[in-house]
Scaffold this motif. Sequence first.
Motif, PDB file in Angstrom:
ATOM      1  N   PHE A 265       0.860  -1.183   0.000  1.00  0.00           N
ATOM      2  CA  PHE A 265       0.000   0.000   0.000  1.00  0.00           C
ATOM      3  C   PHE A 265       0.890   1.225   0.000  1.00  0.00           C
ATOM      4  O   PHE A 265       2.109   1.103  -0.191  1.00  0.00           O
ATOM      5  CB  PHE A 265      -0.953  -0.025   1.206  1.00  0.00           C
ATOM      6  N   ALA A 266       0.298   2.385   0.184  1.00  0.00           N
ATOM      7  CA  ALA A 266       1.112   3.603   0.180  1.00  0.00           C
ATOM      8  C   ALA A 266       0.575   4.583   1.202  1.00  0.00           C
ATOM      9  O   ALA A 266      -0.621   4.637   1.459  1.00  0.00           O
ATOM     10  CB  ALA A 266       1.111   4.240  -1.209  1.00  0.00           C
ATOM     11  N   PHE A 267       1.491   5.292   1.814  1.00  0.00           N
ATOM     12  CA  PHE A 267       1.116   6.439   2.636  1.00  0.00           C
ATOM     13  C   PHE A 267       1.146   7.667   1.735  1.00  0.00           C
ATOM     14  O   PHE A 267       2.081   7.850   0.956  1.00  0.00           O
ATOM     15  CB  PHE A 267       2.116   6.652   3.771  1.00  0.00           C
ATOM     16  N   THR A 268       0.122   8.486   1.848  1.00  0.00           N
ATOM     17  CA  THR A 268       0.130   9.728   1.077  1.00  0.00           C
ATOM     18  C   THR A 268       0.122  10.897   2.044  1.00  0.00           C
ATOM     19  O   THR A 268      -0.339  10.777   3.175  1.00  0.00           O
ATOM     20  CB  THR A 268      -1.115   9.849   0.179  1.00  0.00           C
ATOM     21  N   VAL A 269       0.658  12.008   1.590  1.00  0.00           N
ATOM     22  CA  VAL A 269       0.594  13.217   2.408  1.00  0.00           C
ATOM     23  C   VAL A 269       0.120  14.350   1.511  1.00  0.00           C
ATOM     24  O   VAL A 269       0.497  14.449   0.348  1.00  0.00           O
ATOM     25  CB  VAL A 269       1.958  13.533   3.065  1.00  0.00           C
ATOM     26  N   ARG A 270      -0.787  15.134   2.054  1.00  0.00           N
ATOM     27  CA  ARG A 270      -1.351  16.246   1.277  1.00  0.00           C
ATOM     28  C   ARG A 270      -1.337  17.464   2.184  1.00  0.00           C
ATOM     29  O   ARG A 270      -1.760  17.394   3.343  1.00  0.00           O
ATOM     30  CB  ARG A 270      -2.782  15.888   0.880  1.00  0.00           C
TER      31      ARG A 270
ATOM     32  N   THR B  29       4.530   7.522  -0.402  1.00  0.00           N
ATOM     33  CA  THR B  29       5.629   6.584  -0.251  1.00  0.00           C
ATOM     34  C   THR B  29       5.061   5.179  -0.121  1.00  0.00           C
ATOM     35  O   THR B  29       4.014   4.972   0.482  1.00  0.00           O
ATOM     36  CB  THR B  29       6.501   6.951   0.968  1.00  0.00           C
ATOM     37  N   LYS B  30       5.749   4.227  -0.711  1.00  0.00           N
ATOM     38  CA  LYS B  30       5.263   2.846  -0.678  1.00  0.00           C
ATOM     39  C   LYS B  30       5.564   2.211   0.666  1.00  0.00           C
ATOM     40  O   LYS B  30       6.542   2.554   1.331  1.00  0.00           O
ATOM     41  CB  LYS B  30       5.946   2.040  -1.783  1.00  0.00           C
ATOM     42  N   ALA B  31       4.700   1.273   1.067  1.00  0.00           N
ATOM     43  CA  ALA B  31       4.919   0.553   2.308  1.00  0.00           C
ATOM     44  C   ALA B  31       4.305  -0.839   2.160  1.00  0.00           C
ATOM     45  O   ALA B  31       3.566  -1.103   1.207  1.00  0.00           O
ATOM     46  CB  ALA B  31       4.302   1.284   3.482  1.00  0.00           C
ATOM     47  N   VAL B  32       4.627  -1.700   3.084  1.00  0.00           N
ATOM     48  CA  VAL B  32       4.109  -3.079   3.036  1.00  0.00           C
ATOM     49  C   VAL B  32       3.455  -3.398   4.366  1.00  0.00           C
ATOM     50  O   VAL B  32       4.013  -3.104   5.420  1.00  0.00           O
ATOM     51  CB  VAL B  32       5.252  -4.077   2.754  1.00  0.00           C
ATOM     52  N   PHE B  33       2.256  -3.971   4.317  1.00  0.00           N
ATOM     53  CA  PHE B  33       1.579  -4.427   5.523  1.00  0.00           C
ATOM     54  C   PHE B  33       1.821  -5.926   5.640  1.00  0.00           C
ATOM     55  O   PHE B  33       1.574  -6.673   4.695  1.00  0.00           O
ATOM     56  CB  PHE B  33       0.082  -4.127   5.430  1.00  0.00           C
TER      57      PHE B  33
END
Lengths: 301, 484
Positions: free
Chosen positions: B461-466, B477-481
Amino acid sequence: MADDKKRIDVPTGTETMGHEWDGIEELNTPLPRWWLWSFYATIVWGLAFMVFYPAWPMLSSATKGTLGWTSRGQLEQELAAEQAKKAPVLKALAATPIEQLPNNPALLQAAVEGGRAAFRVNCVACHGSGAAGAKGYPNLNDDDWLWGGDLKAIEYTITHGTRQPDHDATRFSQMPAFGRDGMLKGDEIHDVAAYVRTISHQQKADAAARRGGAVFAQNCASCHGAGGEGNRAVGAPRLTDAIWLYGGDAETIQATVTNSRFGVMPKWGGRLDPATIKMLAAYVHSLGGGEGAAPVETAAK
Amino acid sequence: MVSPSDLTGVTKPKSLYAKREPVFPKAVDGRFRRLKWAIMAITLTIYYVTPWLRWDRGAWAPDQAVLIDLAGRRFYMFGIEIWPHEFYYVAGLLIMAGVGLFLVTSAVGRAWCGYACPQTVWTDLFQHVDRLIDGDRNAQIRLQNAPWTASKIARRSLKYTVYLAISLATGGAWIFYFADAPTLARDFATGNAAFVAYATVAILTATTFLLAGFLREQVCIYMCPWPRIQTAMLDEKSLIVTYKDWRGEPRKRGTKKATLEDLKLGDCIDCNQCVAVCPTGIDIRNGPQVGCITCALCIDACDKVMAQVGRPRGLIDYATFEDAKAEKAGETPKPVLKTLLRPRTILYFALWAAIGLGMLFALGERTRLDISAQQQRNPVYVRLSDGTIRNAFTVKIRNMETRPRRFAIGLEGLSGATMWLETGARDRADRTVTAEVAPDALGKFRIFVIAPPGEETRDEFAFTVRALDPEGGSDSTKAVFERP
């Protein structure tokens, strides 16, 4: 390379050193005198160093040096400075009841960091370096608490331990060894294990489980609750959730009922000072499963 | 020059250590001297004035145009702000400086040494102080050999005081690059500045006083590694200060113009002016040598003499070895432009310009908002009472703007998952959380993500920042659960 090969180099007018390598000669260019003086200065510096600092190795020690400096002394000084730096935080921690810690986010943060360090020293042997526990040793990251998961309860557990003999304030309870002591027969234990696995949604209800329900109501409900919801006053685990300290399979549950469990934790009161225990509690609480006392939310700004 | 008669005898015993021969360069005027004045004025002005330039960056950042903020780990240069992770810009500048030095050296020899090197600039300045106080070359030599009278002591004291004043200003200017200049100046004067400020000023004052006041050419000849490297950078096509011996030799002192042709003498009248004006005290007529910093003052001096004796200028001149050879053979030397533009210099320039353009492009493209996520690895996942799985991440948001900003952190992908900040509460878990990051700072947030148990052990999945302000801006940024 004999000296008699010395001659004056025509283009530069400089004397050569008399060496020759494949037609390449070395000029005898004198060093500048200031360079020589710099060299003497380093010698003086070195001698002064030997006078002022420990230098000459003797049989069992070394010369002391007139300044009295030692690396051990420096370390002690640095440690003392570090201690002095931490003193106000420790004092504030000692003065703050743990349930009021969340009202002071900076102090809470300091406590969590200090607790992280203290945990590495005192707790990792049983609970693991990431506090994930192991079979028989609770995982402190999750939201399941045997004796309570708010700051105060955690502090109490750390201070007094669990099931410590000769300690009045300790967390104490004892599950009967239903099988070993002959309180339940083998098929009853089999049935009650099936029932427990049913209420924790690990298997569908069947005849054994239905029979086990009656056994449970009679023998287990007094501690684990009528619905298996557990009882923190006696550290009786909730049996309906997905978390098992020793394992949730039928065999392990039967073994638990047959022989009972008696997990202990040392009491840390007296071994660690109250401030350190508060720090440990704050750290364990911060791992993600801490209950109650929700700190100030930054998003609320 | 050694006469052949010196070579026949037994070698003279020689000390291993030589006393420094004092150098008293004579004042000279000419085109290269004027160029040197101009470069000295520009470089010294840049050095002393730059820290005092102001640059408005708003309320949250310093107002100094050029500031190396070591404590805050920021480098401000006019409109550009460099963070530690952007240090490659500084590395790029250093590479450009290196390649630029190669470029200049291969094209025009040791022009850096002769005109722009700090050692040269300050030595030149100090030599001018010598001339102002002690007089020109001859007066300086007379004074040097004179006994220690009250007048000599007074002159020397005055001179060293001026040296010290300049050194102090030089050492003092340096520290203003590292802190707010007006504040530091006040603190420094009142004794409230940090110890390191005083130590830095003391060291730089001492080195300036010593290196520019006394060691001078010794630095170029014995301490500086660059002249040694330059021998490899120069080739027969590099413009360097050259004595045209085919035109000058045989030299004869005091030769009259009329007798020049008759006696087949060279143009050099052995007036020694080229040696007298040389700041490193060498004789360029001995050919290229390590002591020559190609400041070209000898060219100025020689041109003046040539004009006086009615010979064409350029007996000593900037010339390449190839030019000198061509001129000797009676051909016309290549025009300067053609000398400068050759494959080697063009290649250096292309490399230099490519790095510069690349950095400019990167500077234009860079964002002022950045998110990164690091998964907690110990433990990787936690099973909760209700059977859901929790992962913990440390999410970092870089707010490189000089104002506080609020951000929405969101989840992209990972269906059914919610998250909460460590400082929040699980019962208010959501798909987005908001966080505030201080101006010009890195915000670190511990975030718990819970998702239902599933078949997949790894879920990307990805964390987004706005940014929640009118200017906006976003990153992800990409991340893995991970699950059991």
